[in-house]
Design a protein around this motif. Sequence first.
Motif, short mmCIF file in Angstrom:
data_model
loop_
_atom_site.label_atom_id
_atom_site.label_comp_id
_atom_site.label_asym_id
_atom_site.label_seq_id
_atom_site.Cartn_x
_atom_site.Cartn_y
_atom_site.Cartn_z
N SER A 227 0.84 -1.25 0.15
CA SER A 227 0.05 -0.04 -0.10
C SER A 227 0.82 1.04 0.15
O SER A 227 0.78 2.33 -0.69
CB SER A 227 -1.03 0.11 1.21
OG SER A 227 -0.38 -0.09 2.41
N GLN A 228 1.87 1.08 0.80
CA GLN A 228 2.74 2.42 0.82
C GLN A 228 3.74 2.77 -0.44
O GLN A 228 3.74 3.77 -1.04
CB GLN A 228 3.68 2.29 1.95
CG GLN A 228 4.79 3.49 2.04
CD GLN A 228 3.90 4.69 2.45
OE1 GLN A 228 3.27 4.70 3.49
NE2 GLN A 228 4.03 5.87 1.77
N SER A 229 4.00 1.72 -1.30
CA SER A 229 4.50 1.84 -2.55
C SER A 229 3.61 2.53 -3.48
O SER A 229 3.91 3.32 -4.43
CB SER A 229 5.17 0.47 -2.93
OG SER A 229 4.28 -0.44 -3.37
N GLU A 231 1.12 4.39 -2.87
CA GLU A 231 0.84 5.83 -2.40
C GLU A 231 2.06 6.56 -2.81
O GLU A 231 1.95 7.78 -3.23
CB GLU A 231 0.64 5.79 -0.78
CG GLU A 231 -0.47 5.32 -0.35
CD GLU A 231 -0.65 5.49 1.19
OE1 GLU A 231 0.40 6.03 1.74
OE2 GLU A 231 -1.72 5.04 1.64
N ASN A 232 3.09 6.02 -3.01
CA ASN A 232 4.60 6.74 -3.27
C ASN A 232 4.62 7.00 -4.90
O ASN A 232 4.87 8.14 -4.99
CB ASN A 232 5.94 6.09 -3.03
CG ASN A 232 5.89 5.91 -1.15
OD1 ASN A 232 5.38 6.53 -0.52
ND2 ASN A 232 6.93 4.92 -1.00
N ILE A 234 1.70 7.19 -6.71
CA ILE A 234 0.93 8.50 -7.01
C ILE A 234 1.20 9.64 -6.56
O ILE A 234 1.16 10.62 -7.52
CB ILE A 234 -0.40 7.99 -6.21
CG1 ILE A 234 -1.16 6.53 -6.76
CG2 ILE A 234 -1.46 8.90 -6.19
CD1 ILE A 234 -2.09 6.16 -5.83
N ALA A 235 1.98 9.89 -5.58
CA ALA A 235 2.39 11.10 -5.08
C ALA A 235 3.30 11.80 -6.06
O ALA A 235 3.39 12.87 -6.31
CB ALA A 235 2.86 11.07 -3.56
N ALA A 240 -3.90 11.76 -6.74
CA ALA A 240 -4.15 11.13 -5.75
C ALA A 240 -4.84 10.32 -5.67
O ALA A 240 -5.10 9.61 -6.63
CB ALA A 240 -5.39 12.30 -5.13
N LYS A 241 -4.72 9.26 -4.50
CA LYS A 241 -5.56 8.09 -4.44
C LYS A 241 -6.79 7.86 -5.04
O LYS A 241 -7.18 6.81 -5.63
CB LYS A 241 -5.37 7.51 -3.00
CG LYS A 241 -4.07 7.10 -2.34
CD LYS A 241 -4.41 6.54 -1.06
CE LYS A 241 -4.82 7.29 0.14
NZ LYS A 241 -4.76 6.80 1.36
N LYS A 263 -6.76 0.00 2.47
CA LYS A 263 -5.87 0.94 2.89
C LYS A 263 -5.80 2.19 1.83
O LYS A 263 -5.53 3.09 1.97
CB LYS A 263 -4.43 0.49 3.17
CG LYS A 263 -4.28 -0.34 4.56
CD LYS A 263 -2.90 -0.74 4.69
CE LYS A 263 -2.10 0.14 5.07
NZ LYS A 263 -2.31 0.75 6.60
N LEU A 264 -5.74 1.75 0.40
CA LEU A 264 -5.67 2.68 -0.49
C LEU A 264 -7.16 3.39 -1.06
O LEU A 264 -7.16 4.35 -1.89
CB LEU A 264 -5.12 1.97 -1.83
CG LEU A 264 -3.69 1.66 -1.62
CD1 LEU A 264 -3.29 0.81 -2.76
CD2 LEU A 264 -2.76 2.55 -1.59
N THR A 308 1.18 -3.75 -7.83
CA THR A 308 2.10 -3.64 -6.75
C THR A 308 2.39 -4.97 -6.07
O THR A 308 1.74 -5.85 -6.38
CB THR A 308 1.66 -2.79 -5.31
OG1 THR A 308 2.46 -2.80 -4.32
CG2 THR A 308 0.10 -3.36 -4.94
#
Length: 323
Positions: A227-229, A231-232, A234-235, A240-241, A263-264, A308
């Motif tokens: 999930s963090q990767s 988000e990274n 996308i940023a 945005a998500k 989470k996303l 992912t």
Amino acid sequence: MIRSILTGVGAYLPEKVLTNDDLSKIVDTSDEWIRQRTGIERRHVAGEGELTCDLAANAARAAMKMAGVDAREIDLLILATTTPDNTFPATAARVQAKLGVHQGPAFDIQAVCSGFIFALTQADNMIRLGQAKKALVIGAEIYSRILDWEDRGTCVLFGDGAGAVVLQAAEGDGTSADRGVLATETGTDGSHYDALYVDGGVATTGHAGHVRMAGQEVFRHAVSRMSQSVENVIARTGLAKADLNWLIPHQANARIIAKVGDKLGVPQDNVIVTVQEHANTSAATIPLALTHGVATQSFKPGDLIALTAMGGGFTWGAALLRW
């Protein structure tokens, strides 16, 4: 700027199917136990004499057919696999020969279940640098040959299969509205090496060994890393998500997939799930799921798709692409 656009996808699953009921006859498990904990219903097993190169070549041919390209046009071939045919040469070289490709580099990448993301990232980088114009990126695995069939904690989880994509160089404006790969991320933390590994190898035991896994640790890290990767990446594009249309996660466990989607903030109807059909095929799961999405006409032009995965190492990564 140069973008890598996806012009073809392909998949291959061996003919032999091993259901949960089949497994219950050789190890202490049940269909209910496996479904509740993993979502898996069946897995495919390579036949006698069937090699990783065979699975990879079959998937690649399907991707090339969809893309409308022939062997003379492919100038890069990257194969993500944990189960190579031989210690060397790279299995990619054998796949290249099977396809009749005689130009450009062909090599393997070993990042376990994250392998396809690593391979896609490498191919995208080479295309953007002008080092290739049309690339085959393949994930192919025969996990049935490195499983301990007496260990119900691992043998129920994995299967054999292959998936492939064709990437092609195209002009883009350099904005997040471009078609193709917009951003990628890969990472490794070797301090978790022993949480998911094979207890053999050339320099250790001299034989292939079997998969060993600390399930709870892998589950926890998979949810957070995947999930963090996403988000990274996308940023990194300024999006945005909420802009995501589809999520295609590594197909290891239905519960992991659901938690990453939650989470996303991606609705479950927009998360591609195929783990029930082929179990965890490691580097092949994302291209298999991507091919399923194409076959079911899930994606429309302009859709934003996140891929992912997390695997042994630990390795992890994500890719963001515009359909």
